[in-house]
Write an enzyme that holds these catalytic residues in place. Structure first.
Site, PDB file in Angstrom:
ATOM      1  N   SER A   1      -5.326   4.492   2.893  1.00  0.00           N
ATOM      2  CA  SER A   1      -5.658   3.350   3.721  1.00  0.00           C
ATOM      3  C   SER A   1      -6.662   2.548   2.925  1.00  0.00           C
ATOM      4  O   SER A   1      -7.742   3.032   2.620  1.00  0.00           O
ATOM      5  CB  SER A   1      -6.265   3.814   5.039  1.00  0.00           C
ATOM      6  OG  SER A   1      -6.798   2.721   5.708  1.00  0.00           O
ATOM      7  N   ARG A   2      -6.284   1.323   2.561  1.00  0.00           N
ATOM      8  CA  ARG A   2      -7.169   0.555   1.690  1.00  0.00           C
ATOM      9  C   ARG A   2      -8.396   0.028   2.421  1.00  0.00           C
ATOM     10  O   ARG A   2      -9.336  -0.411   1.797  1.00  0.00           O
ATOM     11  CB  ARG A   2      -6.390  -0.606   1.059  1.00  0.00           C
ATOM     12  CG  ARG A   2      -5.734  -0.192  -0.228  1.00  0.00           C
ATOM     13  CD  ARG A   2      -4.787  -1.244  -0.714  1.00  0.00           C
ATOM     14  NE  ARG A   2      -3.435  -0.713  -0.778  1.00  0.00           N
ATOM     15  CZ  ARG A   2      -2.353  -1.435  -0.972  1.00  0.00           C
ATOM     16  NH1 ARG A   2      -2.461  -2.734  -1.081  1.00  0.00           N
ATOM     17  NH2 ARG A   2      -1.176  -0.886  -1.017  1.00  0.00           N
ATOM     18  N   VAL A   3      -8.369   0.035   3.747  1.00  0.00           N
ATOM     19  CA  VAL A   3      -9.564  -0.373   4.480  1.00  0.00           C
ATOM     20  C   VAL A   3     -10.535   0.792   4.504  1.00  0.00           C
ATOM     21  O   VAL A   3     -11.739   0.639   4.447  1.00  0.00           O
ATOM     22  CB  VAL A   3      -9.185  -0.830   5.893  1.00  0.00           C
ATOM     23  CG1 VAL A   3     -10.423  -1.037   6.726  1.00  0.00           C
ATOM     24  CG2 VAL A   3      -8.375  -2.101   5.818  1.00  0.00           C
TER      25      VAL A   3
END
Lengths: 503, 135
Positions: free
Chosen positions: A362-364
């Site tokens: 998850s890049r967040v």
């Protein structure tokens, strides 16, 4: 009301009625077939404008060429003949939005499919809209709890994020999003499930399941089934997104699920080829990337000045034999803020949800996690990574040093803890408790096959004896030192009640 | 490259304009020969249509058709021509046809527009209004 009253009110209405004849632009259909009409005339038609073929049949102008207009027909086209008159409406295609749409099952045009009568709303949103601009947005920092331990701890999803769910057929992709919808109960999140090219039986089962659990009270289902024309499949995700945008503009949180975008791409390919647009790789048209990027870009978290609403998108992609390097999967992977990988190997090993925690990201990231979860998640990720490295050695059990053995044992128990049944989403407080216990070695002396039993009874125990810890986490979203101490003693207390022998 | 009907029509009109009236028949004959040579004689219907449109456009003429259930009176026809002329800012030529199946109200049809005031459309409007109000 008796019949005289009805008659009277009708007479009244007819008396006051003023008909209007307006000038309308028309064209003539000169070619029709495969859900596509070519129309001559129709001067001044806009791209994306609705075209009225009469008898309640509508189309959308997609190709504006020198001598004719290429349009897709929404619905049955048997009634349209060569020479039929097509009127331009002057309106871009729009769908009904609003509170009354919630709880309904509608098609891509917002027409009801659930037999509960017309959708009573006077608000409409255009299905194609430019995504919110930079100044209206803010960073993603609020979690959207899926209720699935493996996701909430290691691949957290934030409100306003776009997280791809990708995997082969029959790996539990839909199961994950359904659990996520169920877990939004009481969270003030409006869910929109867009079904694109799915079997009607699957959608019917899903609706029954959501209704039984009471999740339909905050859910909209937009369904374009496998037997619907490609034009409706192509429009479905945009319609669902428009319905979500209305609530986002009201400052609410929305979750939109596109199930699945591979079939959406296929339907758009069909339309493009029939409109004679040049094919590219895998015969998809050149703008297939833009098609998905402009859809997913509409997921956003607006800042305070713009109401603070959010729209989270969970697109689903079905791969063929695990091939994530195909055209559409790579496109959507690069558009989204991360992906959840599901593998059939894991699924058949009994690890369900079959999430490959190594490839999923998850890049967040941890910006969208509560503090309490952050405290356990970091260690969990590390332990799981080490376990994957060592898992290959696990079969040489006796020849390993104590430390390696310990890591493998810990990994096995963590894997066991991360397993979760369908329709059993778990609150974030409970997740924190059990993951805390697992990560801090309290499960190391519990036999692997007893882990799920331990989890169940421990959480039940915590419900009554550790209520204040749970309340504390819920309130402060943190696991402070005092609470941690209490939690430690709670786990030790509970373990005293167990009867299975310690190793 | 094959030419389209539209292109033929525009070239033909240019050619006809550039010659005197006596030579126009010759130009036409040559044009038909050219079409035959290009194996595109089958386009004649389309070329005539496009030529008509082009001619109307150049001379600021609007050819409209009016369908009515009963014949229009002279004054009605004049009034209609005048009003249409005002809307489109063009000289209007009206072509009247009788269609008894309309029962009431006229339909005015142009090349790319329609003004439909027939009974059917009005009843539809009424139906829609009542069903909307009852919801």
């Amino acid at each position: 009301m008796d019949k005289n009253q009805i008659l009277q009110s009708l007479t009244e209405k007819v008396k006051n009625f003023q008909s209007q004849a307006a000038l309308e632009k028309i064209g003539t259909v000169f070619e029709i077939g495969d859900g596509i009409a070519k129309i001559s005339g129709l001067t001044e038609v806009m791209a994306g404008e609705m075209i009225d073929f009469g008898d309640g049949i509508f189309g959308v102008a997609l190709n504006l060429e020198e001598d004719f207009v290429g349009a897709i027909i929404l619905g049955e086209y048997q009634a349209i003949k060569e020479g039929s008159v097509a009127k331009s409406t002057g309106r871009i295609l729009e769908v009904p939005v609003g509170q009354n749409v919630i709880g309904r099952v509608v098609n891509s045009l917002g027409q009801p499919l659930d037999g509960k009568g017309v959708v009573k709303t006077d608000k409409f949103y255009p299905i194609e809209k430019i995504a919110p601009r930079v100044i209206t947005r803010q960073g993603v920092n609020l979690p959207l709890q899926t209720g699935i331990k493996a996701i909430d701890s290691m691949i957290p999803i934030g409100r306003g994020q776009r997280e791809l769910i990708i995997g082969d057929r029959q790996t539990g992709k839909t199961a994950i999003v359904i659990d996520t919808i169920i877990n939004q109960k009481g969270q003030d999140v409006i869910c929109i499930y867009v079904s694109i090219g799915q079997k009607e039986a699957k959608v019917a089962r899903l609706i029954a399941e959501l209704t039984a659990i009471g999740a339909m009270d905050y859910t909209i289902i937009v369904s374009a089934g496998a037997s619907d024309p490609a034009s409706l499949l192509y429009l479905a995700p945009f319609a669902g997104c428009a319905m979500g945008e209305y609530f986002m503009d009201q400052g609410k949180d929305v979750l939109v699920i596109y199930d699945d975008l591979s079939k959406h791409a296929v339907s758009y390919r069909q339309i493009s080829l029939l409109l004679r647009r040049p094919p590219g790789r895998e015969a998809y048209p050149g703008d297939i990337f833009y098609l998905h990027s402009r859809l997913l870009e509409r997921a956003a978290r607006l800042n305070k000045d713009y109401g603070g609403g959010s729209l989270t998108a969970l697109p689903i992609i079905e791969t063929q034999a695990g091939d994530i390097a195909a055209y559409i999967p790579t496109n959507v992977i690069s558009i989204t803020d991360g992906q959840i990988f599901l593998e059939s190997d894991l699924f058949y090993q009994g690890i369900r949800p079959a999430i490959n925690t190594g490839l999923s990201v998850s890049r967040v990231g941890s910006a969208a996690q509560i503090k309490a979860m952050k405290k356990v998640a970091g260690r969990l990720k590390l332990e799981m990574a080490q376990f994957r490295e060592l898992a290959a050695f696990a079969q040489f059990g006796s020849d390993l040093d104590a430390e390696t053995k310990g890591q493998i044992n810990r990994g096995k128990r963590l894997t066991e803890v991360l397993k979760q049944g369908q329709y059993q989403p778990m609150s974030v407080e409970n997740q924190t408790l059990i993951l805390y216990a697992a990560i801090n070695g309290y499960l190391d002396d519990v036999p692997v096959e007893k882990v799920s039993e331990f989890e169940k009874s421990f959480l039940a125990y915590a419900q009554s004896y550790g209520a204040e810890i749970l309340a504390e986490i819920k309130k402060t979203k943190d696991l402070n030192e005092a609470a941690e101490k209490k939690l430690k003693s709670l786990i030790s207390e509970y373990k005293k009640t167990l009867d299975y022998p310690e190793k | 490259m094959k030419l389209s009907a539209k292109q033929y029509a525009s070239y033909l009109s240019e050619a006809l304009e550039s010659v005197s009236a006596s030579q126009q028949n010759l130009v036409l004959a040559n044009f038909v020969k050219l079409l035959a040579g290009n194996h595109q004689l089958s386009l004649w219907q389309k070329i005539i249509n496009d030529f008509k449109n082009l001619y109307d456009k150049k001379n600021n003429v609007l050819a409209a058709q009016v369908k009515t259930p009963r014949p229009l009176a002279k004054e009605q026809k004049d009034e209609l021509t005048k009003r249409l002329g005002r809307i489109f800012d063009k000289t209007v030529t009206l072509n009247e046809t009788i269609d008894e199946s309309l029962i009431g109200g006229p339909i005015i049809l142009g090349n790319d527009f329609i003004i439909d005031a027939s009974l059917k459309v009005r009843l539809n409007q009424l139906g829609r209004k009542i069903s909307l109000e009852n919801n």
